[in-house]
Scaffold this active site. Structure first.
Site, short mmCIF file in Angstrom:
data_model
loop_
_atom_site.label_atom_id
_atom_site.label_comp_id
_atom_site.label_asym_id
_atom_site.label_seq_id
_atom_site.Cartn_x
_atom_site.Cartn_y
_atom_site.Cartn_z
N CYS A 172 0.81 -1.22 0.00
CA CYS A 172 0.00 0.00 0.00
C CYS A 172 0.85 1.27 0.00
O CYS A 172 0.53 2.24 -0.67
CB CYS A 172 -0.97 0.00 1.17
SG CYS A 172 -0.22 -0.14 2.80
N HIS A 304 -1.85 0.35 7.51
CA HIS A 304 -2.38 0.68 6.18
C HIS A 304 -2.11 2.15 5.87
O HIS A 304 -1.86 2.96 6.76
CB HIS A 304 -3.88 0.40 6.14
CG HIS A 304 -4.47 0.39 4.75
ND1 HIS A 304 -3.86 -0.23 3.68
CD2 HIS A 304 -5.62 0.94 4.27
CE1 HIS A 304 -4.61 -0.08 2.60
NE2 HIS A 304 -5.67 0.63 2.93
N ASP A 325 -7.98 4.37 -2.03
CA ASP A 325 -7.45 3.26 -1.24
C ASP A 325 -6.81 2.24 -2.18
O ASP A 325 -7.48 1.71 -3.07
CB ASP A 325 -8.58 2.61 -0.45
CG ASP A 325 -8.09 1.61 0.59
OD1 ASP A 325 -7.01 1.02 0.39
OD2 ASP A 325 -8.81 1.41 1.59
#
Length: 391
Positions: A172, A304, A325
């Site tokens: 991520c 995250h 995202d």
């Protein structure tokens, strides 16, 4: 003396009376032997107890060391520092799994392997997880449809990137950097900084770029955490690595640390207010929807990270962040490109104050270009880097 001429002898230990001195001596000797034996027994019991305690302590230390090693290995696996291979190895392994399950044909496996190797050789992303045009679709939606919004500010030209077979579960941070970079590459202010980065780099290339920043002297403490090596690993990166990479490219940025909730039920209204100021400063015109020149914001929390691409202010003054995202697949993002975009689709992006309730957040915000002297000063400062904390 009993008075009749008989001599009596009393034991000094137990007061027993004897008529014979020799009997008394033998009696006292028995007392002394018994006492000596008792003391020796106590000593032996004490030594045994100490030895047993020492052995128990040693066993506990060994078990604790074993638990610590197992926990450390678990953390290494979790954060990709266990030498289990990186992007390339995971990509191939996951494709092999897809073939075994009948979800991918062998010819497709070989074609994608060749494409991947070519992209890695050139250090560029293959673009297969990219979705472009979402910002433009949002701008059109808010101008024409959304009645409840008072003002909306957006970053310009941000492409969405999601995780692939090669970085699923750990990529991520890299994907958010790609999103940020996609906007910077379309902003002429950063042309000089990014003249060697005309295309979006692959994840292994981003890892190399961070290593290069460490070699320049940025964030030695953070580099030591990764043993100064990211390539060939599935290591998670965070705000400090993004800061080091951007600053090494002479891109001016800062880390802001929202280190504790500032609202009821563990919320962070100060974070939303900061983002509003970031976008609205110098963009206070009368238009309802403003596509600003502000780059998107890297948003990190434990486990995250996401990319802030804008903020919505509703008529009742409620604020709503718009987030890309990397965990959201491109099939979902492409729904936002349809003519009939609606509030249901926007749920992918919209986050109100009550939706962000992690203990703390960090953001990396870009704001211009550094001179060579400023870059050198920041490199030196990063060796004792502390982020600004919002009280």
């Amino acid at each position: 003396d009993t008075g009749n001429g008989e001599q009596l002898y009393e034991c000094p230990i137990c007061n027993l009376t004897c008529t014979n001195i020799q009997i008394l001596e033998e009696h006292v000797d028995l007392h002394l032997e018994e006492h000596s034996f008792s003391e020796g027994g106590n000593m032996r019991d004490l030594e045994l107890a100490q030895r047993l305690q020492t052995e128990e302590d040693k066993q506990q230390r060994l078990e604790e060391e074993k638990r610590e090693k197992e926990e450390f290995k678990k953390l290494q696996r979790q954060y990709g520092l266990d030498s289990s291979g990186g992007y390339k190895q995971q990509f191939l392994k996951n494709m092999e799994r897809e073939v075994d399950r009948g979800r991918m044909q062998p010819f497709e496996y070989h074609k994608r392997k060749v494409d991947m190797m070519e992209c890695l050789a050139f250090g560029i992303d293959d673009g297969k997880t990219k979705t472009s045009g979402v910002i433009e679709a949002l701008c059109k939606y808010y101008q024409n449809e959304h009645k409840d919004a008072r003002r909306v500010w957006l970053s310009a030209g941000v492409d969405h990137f999601h995780s692939s077979l090669g970085d699923r579960g750990w990529g991520c941070g890299y994907r958010n950097f790609q999103m940020l970079l996609s906007s910077l590459l379309q902003n002429s202010l950063y042309n000089d900084c990014l003249r060697d980065t005309a295309l979006i780099p692959s994840i292994p290339k981003i890892q190399s770029m961070i290593e290069d920043a460490w070699k320049e002297g940025f964030d030695p403490h953070g580099a030591s955490h990764f043993s100064s090596r990211l390539r060939g690993s599935k290591a998670w990166i965070g705000a400090c690595e993004i800061y080091s990479l951007l600053t090494s490219l002479r891109i001016k940025c800062q880390i802001i640390d929202f280190h504790k909730p500032t609202g009821p039920t563990g919320t962070h209204p100060r974070l939303f207010e900061w983002v509003l100021r970031y976008y609205s400063t110098d963009n206070e015109g009368g238009a309802k929807v403003v596509c600003t020149s502000r780059p998107p914001i890297y948003l990190q929390h434990q486990g995250h990270s996401r990319t802030v691409v804008g903020i919505e202010e509703k008529k009742n003054k409620t604020l709503c962040l718009l987030l890309f995202d990397p965990g959201c697949p491109s099939q979902e993002m492409q729904k936002l490109l349809k003519q009939s975009i609606d509030g249901t689709s926007l749920r992918l992006l919209r986050k109100f104050v009550g939706s962000l309730k992690e203990k703390q957040y960090q953001i990396v915000a870009v704001d211009g270009v550094l001179t060579l002297e400023e870059k050198a000063a920041r490199c030196h400062a990063s060796q004792v880097l502390t982020s600004e904390k919002i009280p």
